[in-house]
Scaffold this motif. Structure first.
Motif, PDB file in Angstrom:
ATOM      1  N   ARG A  21       4.896   4.174  12.704  1.00  0.00           N
ATOM      2  CA  ARG A  21       4.108   3.050  12.220  1.00  0.00           C
ATOM      3  C   ARG A  21       5.023   1.930  11.671  1.00  0.00           C
ATOM      4  NH1 ARG A  21      -0.813   5.447   9.176  1.00  0.00           N
ATOM      5  NH2 ARG A  21       0.841   6.919   9.090  1.00  0.00           N
ATOM      6  N   ILE A  22       6.056   2.393  10.954  1.00  0.00           N
ATOM      7  CA  ILE A  22       6.992   1.407  10.376  1.00  0.00           C
ATOM      8  C   ILE A  22       7.711   0.659  11.498  1.00  0.00           C
ATOM      9  CG2 ILE A  22       9.084   1.095   8.993  1.00  0.00           C
ATOM     10  CD1 ILE A  22       8.151   3.563   7.360  1.00  0.00           C
TER      11      ILE A  22
ATOM     12  N   GLY B 137      13.928  -0.500   4.503  1.00  0.00           N
ATOM     13  CA  GLY B 137      14.049   0.376   3.332  1.00  0.00           C
ATOM     14  C   GLY B 137      13.138   1.594   3.466  1.00  0.00           C
ATOM     15  N   PHE B 138      11.914   1.308   3.878  1.00  0.00           N
ATOM     16  CA  PHE B 138      10.967   2.422   4.075  1.00  0.00           C
ATOM     17  C   PHE B 138      11.516   3.390   5.123  1.00  0.00           C
ATOM     18  CE2 PHE B 138       7.093  -0.465   3.049  1.00  0.00           C
ATOM     19  CZ  PHE B 138       7.387  -0.350   1.693  1.00  0.00           C
ATOM     20  N   LEU B 139      11.990   2.818   6.224  1.00  0.00           N
ATOM     21  CA  LEU B 139      12.423   3.623   7.364  1.00  0.00           C
ATOM     22  C   LEU B 139      13.561   4.564   6.972  1.00  0.00           C
ATOM     23  CD1 LEU B 139      11.604   3.725  10.365  1.00  0.00           C
ATOM     24  CD2 LEU B 139      13.552   2.252  10.870  1.00  0.00           C
TER      25      LEU B 139
ATOM     26  N   LYS C  69       0.849  -1.219   0.000  1.00  0.00           N
ATOM     27  CA  LYS C  69       0.000   0.000   0.000  1.00  0.00           C
ATOM     28  C   LYS C  69       0.876   1.259   0.000  1.00  0.00           C
ATOM     29  CE  LYS C  69      -3.103  -0.509   3.363  1.00  0.00           C
ATOM     30  NZ  LYS C  69      -4.358  -0.531   4.140  1.00  0.00           N
ATOM     31  N   LYS C  70       1.920   1.183   0.823  1.00  0.00           N
ATOM     32  CA  LYS C  70       2.813   2.327   0.951  1.00  0.00           C
ATOM     33  C   LYS C  70       3.538   2.603  -0.363  1.00  0.00           C
ATOM     34  CE  LYS C  70       6.647   3.933   3.838  1.00  0.00           C
ATOM     35  NZ  LYS C  70       6.180   5.325   3.900  1.00  0.00           N
ATOM     36  N   MET C  71       3.979   1.535  -1.021  1.00  0.00           N
ATOM     37  CA  MET C  71       4.708   1.700  -2.276  1.00  0.00           C
ATOM     38  C   MET C  71       3.788   2.190  -3.380  1.00  0.00           C
ATOM     39  SD  MET C  71       7.415  -1.465  -2.322  1.00  0.00           S
ATOM     40  CE  MET C  71       6.405  -2.714  -1.562  1.00  0.00           C
TER      41      MET C  71
END
Lengths: 141, 608
Positions: free
Chosen positions: B425-426, B412-414, A25-27
């Motif tokens: 949240r991550i 990766g997101f972080l 969802k984030k991507m």
């Protein structure tokens, strides 16, 4: 770089792992804007939803992110049922799995041949969703 | 006067009963008796007709010379006529006058035809006897008691291999018998026949003149006159070759029967009607009957109808088409036990080359079969374990990979996330991923433990008590779901189990029954235990959701396979249960019907 953006109306995410769902969802948010993103815990739920949409004449998802290992109905079972539904549109199906079992890759190959839809195979981890994953054609780079 | 006398004399001559003739010195017949003339077919003499004696004896060429010697002699001759041959004997003697001067010859002739014929007959009989002796190789001997004289015939001498001139005494004759039994027996028999007049008939061994040991068949009988044995007559026959042949045959038979009896095979010979005509010890032992009880019997007397029919078919095939059956595996049930045989049947031919039955040989391979089965089981177990290992490796790799993929993605997101809210949240997700990984590792560890500790000591456990213990622990859950449990296990059933595994198995199966209850029914769980030859079976049945086994059958015991939409379903319990029961050498099966219920049967292996 020109990317021919196709309007993505509806996306299904079929995965029982909440972290993967969160990631997809984030991507997605960074590559497209879609109002109709639906989450399903297993293949059976997703199949029922598509069938209902087909019967009601509603939007069939343009893109499906599909996990392989799920309870009740796994990704392969879902593909089997989907093929039987006789959908005119070419749905882009991204199979997302952490499996590196060659048997799964082989199975994907055989499904690719008999599936009227576009069938991609993506090994986890994924960090980015490519435009091709949404059915967009990269015309120039 | 003289002439009258002479006439008288001649007339007298004529009447003589014995054929007589008078010859002058020149050999001319002067006068003869009628009987003499009749023998030679001559008529009465007159002056004109003179018969020279020589013409009457054409075979005797030197008769004239002999007559001139004026000495008496005799000769044999014969006259052939249409009536046959007459054998004659003539005596010639000089004829003297009163002054002892020779004036001629007196001839007297006897008809000896009957004597000659008798002689010929004796000759012929002797011939016959000799031929008989020669052919039958039976010699004879004779003992004259008074003279103590023993006579051997030629054949008897030949048998003793002595020269023809050999004339034995009784002692010498008896010494030809082999010292020991033969000599003692021969002496005793000879004594008895001479003294007690007891005839005999025996087979003894002699040692011949050439030092050869040979078997002979001897007989003896007394010839009795006035109540006294005057002679003993006996025969002797060389039967060495026959005895040796017979011995050889007996030896061969002995060898054959020893061989056939001692073979580690069941051997039998059947006639064309499939009746047994010979059985060896092995066959007797197998059928638990004596040979006499089996001879003449068919398989229909010994086996059940079905088996016997198969055997008869085989027999017919062998005897009709002369095609042997070699090394065919057969199973037959005798006295309730199944025995495996490697059977061969070959046609049995008589001396003329005609099939007259069959020879069967069966090797009991029951033990080999058993071993083979054990080996096959072992291979199955090994390959199953190997399969399990491979699938476990896949499970491990897949599960660890999916967690690490999540970590990678979230990290990766972080890295690129600026928004503090999103970062929070991550991070929450990351800690959840970490928890998941820990749980997975714990699960995997449990499985590894089971598979490593297969040798963990099993102890006899009371099944009912253990079930009650688990039910006690689950009492809250049971009550919460208004479950009813029917425990039918009898008090005294014990199973050989690793205690922790038994608890885990019961716990998982009972809690599954509640977890997958039907929304329309209150759970009813029935627990039974059955003791059978194969061991103890524990069965746990519910009236819950059930599962479509046609669809998921092979997956139900798989790891992380869940089939119902339940939050707490992890797909691990049954995987664990199966690993535990299999580690203890048992097995688990499932029967289920959608919306009716599910039954799990657990089979315990009683071997420790």
């Amino acid at each position: 770089m020109f990317i021919l953006m196709k309007k993505v109306n509806c996306i299904f995410i079929v995965d029982d792992d909440p972290i993967t769902v969160f990631g997809i969802k984030k991507m997605l948010r960074s590559v497209t804007h879609c109002d109709d993103v639906q989450i399903f815990q297993n293949g059976h739920e997703a199949y029922e939803a598509i069938k209902e949409r087909q019967e009601k004449g509603e939007n069939i998802p343009d893109v499906i992110f599909l996990d392989i290992n799920m309870p009740i109905m796994d990704g392969w079972g879902f593909l089997d049922e989907l093929i039987d539904l006789d959908i005119d549109e070419h749905v882009v199906i991204n199979m997302i799995t952490s499996s590196i079992d060659p048997a799964d890759h082989k199975k994907w190959n055989s499904f690719k041949d008999r599936c009227p839809h576009i069938l991609n195979f993506k090994n986890k981890p994924i960090f980015k969703i490519e435009p091709a994953d949404l059915g967009c054609i990269n015309v120039a780079s | 006067m003289k002439a009258v006398e002479r006439v008288d004399q001649f007339y007298l001559l004529k009447q003589l009963p014995k054929a007589t003739a008078l010859l002058c010195k020149k050999g001319i017949v002067q006068d003869a008796s009628c009987s003499w003339l009749e023998i030679f077919g001559q008529s009465l003499q007159d002056k004109d007709h003179q018969t020279k004696i020589f013409s009457l004896y054409p075979e005797i060429l030197d008769l004239e010379k002999k007559l001139k010697e004026y000495a008496p002699f005799s000769l044999k001759h014969k006259i052939k006529s249409s009536k046959g041959t007459r054998h004659l004997k003539s005596y010639f003697a000089p004829w003297f006058d009163e002054k002892e001067n020779v004036i001629g010859t007196i001839v007297q002739t006897d008809d000896i035809t009957s004597e000659v014929e008798k002689e010929q007959q004796i000759d012929w009989l002797n011939n016959v006897l000799e031929t008989k002796v020669e052919v039958s190789k039976t010699g004879w001997w004779e003992y004259e008691v008074d003279k103590e004289k023993l006579t051997w015939c030629k054949e008897t001498k030949r048998i003793h291999q002595v020269p023809e001139c050999f004339e034995p005494t009784v002692i010498e004759a008896l010494n030809f018998y082999k010292p020991g039994y033969s000599r003692n027996k021969a002496s005793m028999l000879f004594h008895k026949v001479a003294v007690d007049h007891q005839p005999y008939d025996a087979k003894l061994m002699i040692v011949t003149f050439h030092d050869e040991e040979r078997w002979v068949h001897i007989t003896g009988k007394p010839i009795i006159e006035n109540g006294k044995a005057v002679k003993v007559f006996g025969t002797i026959k060389d039967i060495h070759d026959e005895v040796m042949a017979e011995t050889k045959v007996k030896e061969n038979q002995q060898l054959l029967s020893t061989l056939v009896d001692s073979l580690p095979l069941n051997v039998y010979v059947k006639d064309l009607e499939s009746r047994k005509i010979l059985v060896n010890k092995g066959e007797c032992n197998f059928l638990n009957k004596k040979a006499e009880q089996l001879i003449g019997k068919t398989d229909f007397d010994l086996y059940n109808e079905e088996t016997a029919k198969i055997f008869r078919e085989e027999d017919l095939q062998v005897m009709k088409h002369l095609t042997p059956i070699i090394g065919k595996e057969t199973a037959s049930t005798v006295r309730g036990k199944t025995v495996y045989f490697l059977t061969s049947k070959i046609p049995y031919f008589d001396l003329d080359g005609k099939v007259c039955g069959l020879i069967g040989m069966s090797l009991d391979i029951t033990n080999i079969k058993k071993k083979e089965e054990q080996l096959r089981n072992l291979i199955n177990i090994t390959s199953m374990q190997n399969q399990k290992l491979i699938s476990f490796a896949h499970i491990v790799s897949h599960n660890l990979r999916s967690h690490s993929a999540n970590f990678s993605m979230l990290l990766g997101f972080l890295n690129s996330e600026k928004d503090p809210e999103e970062r929070k949240r991550i991070l929450k997700m990351l800690s959840q991923a970490s928890d998941n990984l820990l749980e997975t590792l714990e699960n995997l560890n449990q499985v590894v433990d089971i598979n490593i500790k297969t040798s963990e000591t099993k102890t006899p456990l009371n099944l009912k008590n253990n079930v009650l213990k688990v039910l006690e622990n689950l009492s809250d859950l049971l009550e919460e779901n208004k479950s009813q449990v029917i425990n039918n296990i009898s008090e005294n059933i014990e199973v050989n189990c690793v205690p922790a595994y038994l608890d885990s198995i019961i716990l998982n199966l009972v809690s599954n029954a509640i977890k997958y209850k039907s929304p329309n029914r209150e759970p009813l769980i029935t627990i039974n235990a059955v003791k059978s030859n194969e061991g103890i079976m524990l069965s746990i049945s519910d009236n819950g959701l059930g599962i479509n086994l046609d669809k998921y059958g092979d997956k139900i015991f798989g790891m992380y396979k869940t089939f119902h939409n339940r939050k707490d379903a992890k797909g691990f319990g049954l995987y664990l249960v199966r690993n535990q029961i299999e580690a203890m050498g048992g097995s688990i099966t499932v029967q289920s019907e959608v919306d009716k219920g599910t039954t799990f049967n657990v089979y315990f292996n009683e071997e420790s």
